[in-house]
Design a protein around this motif. Structure first.
Motif, PDB file in Angstrom:
ATOM      1  N   GLU A 114      24.715  62.746  33.761  1.00  0.00           N
ATOM      2  CA  GLU A 114      24.015  61.655  34.439  1.00  0.00           C
ATOM      3  C   GLU A 114      24.893  60.993  35.496  1.00  0.00           C
ATOM      4  N   ALA A 115      26.171  60.779  35.177  1.00  0.00           N
ATOM      5  CA  ALA A 115      27.080  60.172  36.153  1.00  0.00           C
ATOM      6  C   ALA A 115      27.278  61.101  37.344  1.00  0.00           C
ATOM      7  N   LYS A 117      25.123  63.319  38.543  1.00  0.00           N
ATOM      8  CA  LYS A 117      23.911  63.278  39.370  1.00  0.00           C
ATOM      9  C   LYS A 117      23.851  61.995  40.198  1.00  0.00           C
ATOM     10  N   ARG A 118      24.183  60.897  39.560  1.00  0.00           N
ATOM     11  CA  ARG A 118      24.141  59.597  40.257  1.00  0.00           C
ATOM     12  C   ARG A 118      25.126  59.572  41.419  1.00  0.00           C
ATOM     13  N   LYS A 121      24.278  61.890  44.566  1.00  0.00           N
ATOM     14  CA  LYS A 121      23.233  61.414  45.480  1.00  0.00           C
ATOM     15  C   LYS A 121      23.833  60.711  46.695  1.00  0.00           C
ATOM     16  N   THR A 122      24.980  60.106  46.539  1.00  0.00           N
ATOM     17  CA  THR A 122      25.632  59.427  47.666  1.00  0.00           C
ATOM     18  C   THR A 122      26.794  60.223  48.237  1.00  0.00           C
TER      19      THR A 122
END
Length: 149
Positions: A114-115, A117-118, A121-122
């Motif tokens: 999850e980290a 993927k987050r 994104k940036t």
């Protein structure tokens, strides 16, 4: 009664074969014994029902379900083993990877994904991010997921 003895015989045969096939405990014996007792209670319940002893049959059936359910669903009721291992058990590369992803040391596999993927994104170059930052995030993910396999 012969079914119970047969089940115990098969169990002990499997224990013997399993222990001689490879080193180390191959079976969780307490769990297997509970399963065998549950099967024996189930057979007892059927026998009691056939003999017309309904009350005792329901008691044996209830005991079989309780023991069998505790074997099957014990992971749902298991408490946490304790705090995650100390930071000293991790290499400096793994500690740096946790810091790169913004996670606490010892985070599980799902939190790592999850980290990643987050952050991607940036950090991804197609999203206006930096190539070096994206490669650092990917490397951190690879380090941590490799440890979990």
């Amino acid at each position: 009664m012969i079914w119970v003895l047969g089940a115990l015989g098969v169990f002990f045969l499997l224990v013997y074969v399993g222990r001689n096939a490879r080193p180390g405990p191959w079976i969780r014996q307490f769990r297997a014994v509970r399963s065998l007792i549950s099967m024996a209670l189930l057979m007892l319940a059927v026998t009691l029902f056939l003999r017309g002893q309904i009350g005792l049959g329901f008691g044996a059936l209830l005991g079989a379900f309780v023991l069998g359910g505790s074997v099957r669903y014990q992971t749902y009721f298991r408490r946490e083993a304790g705090p995650p291992p100390a930071a000293a058990s991790y290499s400096s590369e793994e500690i740096k990877a946790y810091q790169t992803l913004g996670l606490s040391i010892g985070a599980d596999r799902k939190a790592v994904k999850e980290a990643w993927k987050r952050l991607m994104k940036t950090a991804h170059p197609d999203q206006g991010g930096d190539v070096n930052r994206a490669s650092a995030v990917n490397a951190a993910r690879d380090v941590l997921l490799k440890r979990r396999r």
